[in-house]
Write a protein that holds these residues in place. Structure first.
Motif, PDB file in Angstrom:
ATOM      1  N   UNK A  21       0.840  -1.205   0.000  1.00 41.45           N
ATOM      2  CA  UNK A  21       0.000   0.000   0.000  1.00 41.45           C
ATOM      3  C   UNK A  21       0.870   1.249   0.000  1.00 41.45           C
ATOM      4  N   UNK A  22       1.882   1.259   0.860  1.00 43.02           N
ATOM      5  CA  UNK A  22       2.801   2.392   0.905  1.00 43.02           C
ATOM      6  C   UNK A  22       3.562   2.489  -0.416  1.00 43.02           C
ATOM      7  N   UNK A  23       4.044   1.369  -0.926  1.00 39.84           N
ATOM      8  CA  UNK A  23       4.787   1.371  -2.194  1.00 39.84           C
ATOM      9  C   UNK A  23       3.918   1.939  -3.326  1.00 39.84           C
ATOM     10  N   UNK A  24       2.657   1.572  -3.333  1.00 36.16           N
ATOM     11  CA  UNK A  24       1.763   2.018  -4.411  1.00 36.16           C
ATOM     12  C   UNK A  24       1.511   3.519  -4.377  1.00 36.16           C
ATOM     13  N   UNK A  25       1.287   4.086  -3.171  1.00 33.74           N
ATOM     14  CA  UNK A  25       0.837   5.479  -3.084  1.00 33.74           C
ATOM     15  C   UNK A  25       1.948   6.480  -2.771  1.00 33.74           C
ATOM     16  N   UNK A  26       3.097   6.031  -2.328  1.00 34.76           N
ATOM     17  CA  UNK A  26       4.195   6.952  -2.024  1.00 34.76           C
ATOM     18  C   UNK A  26       4.597   7.816  -3.218  1.00 34.76           C
ATOM     19  N   UNK A 119      -1.091  17.989   1.063  1.00 31.04           N
ATOM     20  CA  UNK A 119      -0.473  16.800   1.644  1.00 31.04           C
ATOM     21  C   UNK A 119      -1.269  15.526   1.446  1.00 31.04           C
ATOM     22  N   UNK A 120      -0.576  14.417   1.704  1.00 29.64           N
ATOM     23  CA  UNK A 120      -1.114  13.072   1.483  1.00 29.64           C
ATOM     24  C   UNK A 120      -1.056  12.284   2.790  1.00 29.64           C
ATOM     25  N   UNK A 121      -2.148  11.610   3.118  1.00 35.12           N
ATOM     26  CA  UNK A 121      -2.198  10.687   4.243  1.00 35.12           C
ATOM     27  C   UNK A 121      -2.239   9.267   3.691  1.00 35.12           C
ATOM     28  N   UNK A 122      -1.261   8.464   4.073  1.00 37.01           N
ATOM     29  CA  UNK A 122      -1.235   7.043   3.706  1.00 37.01           C
ATOM     30  C   UNK A 122      -1.295   6.272   5.014  1.00 37.01           C
ATOM     31  N   UNK A 123      -2.399   5.558   5.213  1.00 36.27           N
ATOM     32  CA  UNK A 123      -2.649   4.909   6.505  1.00 36.27           C
ATOM     33  C   UNK A 123      -3.081   3.473   6.264  1.00 36.27           C
ATOM     34  N   UNK A 124      -2.483   2.562   7.026  1.00 32.93           N
ATOM     35  CA  UNK A 124      -2.836   1.137   6.914  1.00 32.93           C
ATOM     36  C   UNK A 124      -2.618   0.480   8.262  1.00 32.93           C
ATOM     37  N   UNK A 176      -7.413  -2.228   7.198  1.00 28.80           N
ATOM     38  CA  UNK A 176      -8.087  -1.116   6.538  1.00 28.80           C
ATOM     39  C   UNK A 176      -6.983  -0.185   6.059  1.00 28.80           C
ATOM     40  N   UNK A 177      -7.144   0.294   4.829  1.00 32.65           N
ATOM     41  CA  UNK A 177      -6.123   1.143   4.211  1.00 32.65           C
ATOM     42  C   UNK A 177      -6.795   2.330   3.543  1.00 32.65           C
ATOM     43  N   UNK A 178      -6.140   3.475   3.662  1.00 33.67           N
ATOM     44  CA  UNK A 178      -6.656   4.644   2.964  1.00 33.67           C
ATOM     45  C   UNK A 178      -5.484   5.487   2.458  1.00 33.67           C
TER      46      UNK A 178
END
Length: 195
Positions: A21-26, A119-124, A176-178
């Motif tokens: 998830x982090x790899x995809x959205x970073x 900014x971007x929030x990446x949360x999982x 859960x991921x957003x």
């Protein structure tokens, strides 16, 4: 509240797989400083730094922070759950905040406020129902159904992607991921990865 800081250019610890998830959205994170909240051994901090971001890797565990080193990474020892602890970061400071496998609900408002206007929030993290797979099983550490979507709505974030369900790696779990962005994040399809 205990706060310590360390900047290093020392070689980093061996790479541990980062969250897909982090790899995809970073890659959509705008230029600027990124906060890796509850960074653990720094696997995501190192990935974010490799993308050219200065990274603040924050954790309460000094042993983990010793491993969270690398070029362009500043580590900070802070226990945000200690009695009397306050969020130490200014509003609008970070281009992104990345959080994985951590939940402390009292921090949500401050985390979102510390995002820059684009900014971007990446949360999982783990979700209710994870108790069938083991730890964590305490409801205080499990997201309720749609909880991160509610955070996004409450804080005026635009949801780029959301998932809730079972994963098999690195172990079976309900998560859960957003990925959500502040209002000034540009609505350009070219910034988003293809499905």
């Amino acid at each position: 509240m205990k706060i310590a800081s360390h900047v290093t250019d020392e070689p980093s610890a061996p790479a541990e797989p980062i969250s897909g998830w982090v790899r995809r959205w970073a890659p959509i994170i705008p230029s600027g400083e990124v906060l890796d909240l509850a960074c653990g051994n720094g696997r995501h901090a190192r990935h974010l730094a490799s993308l050219g971001h200065p990274v603040l890797a924050l954790d309460h565990d000094p042993e983990m922070l010793e491993k969270a080193t690398g070029t362009n990474i500043t580590t900070s020892l802070v226990d945000l759950e200690a009695e009397g602890a306050v969020w130490p970061f200014a509003a609008g400071r970070f281009a992104a905040v990345v959080v994985t496998n951590y939940l402390h609900r009292p921090l949500v408002d401050a985390v979102v406020a510390s995002l820059a206007s684009d900014g971007v929030l990446i949360y999982e993290t783990f979700a209710e129902g994870n108790e069938q797979f083991g730890r964590p099983s305490n409801p205080d550490f499990l997201l309720r159904e749609g909880e991160t979507l509610a955070w996004a709505l409450q804080h005026g974030l635009r949801v780029v992607a959301y998932e809730e369900g079972r994963v098999e790696q690195p172990k079976a779990a309900l998560v859960q991921r957003i990925c959500a962005v502040r209002p000034d994040f540009p609505r350009l399809a070219a910034l988003l990865p293809a499905f």
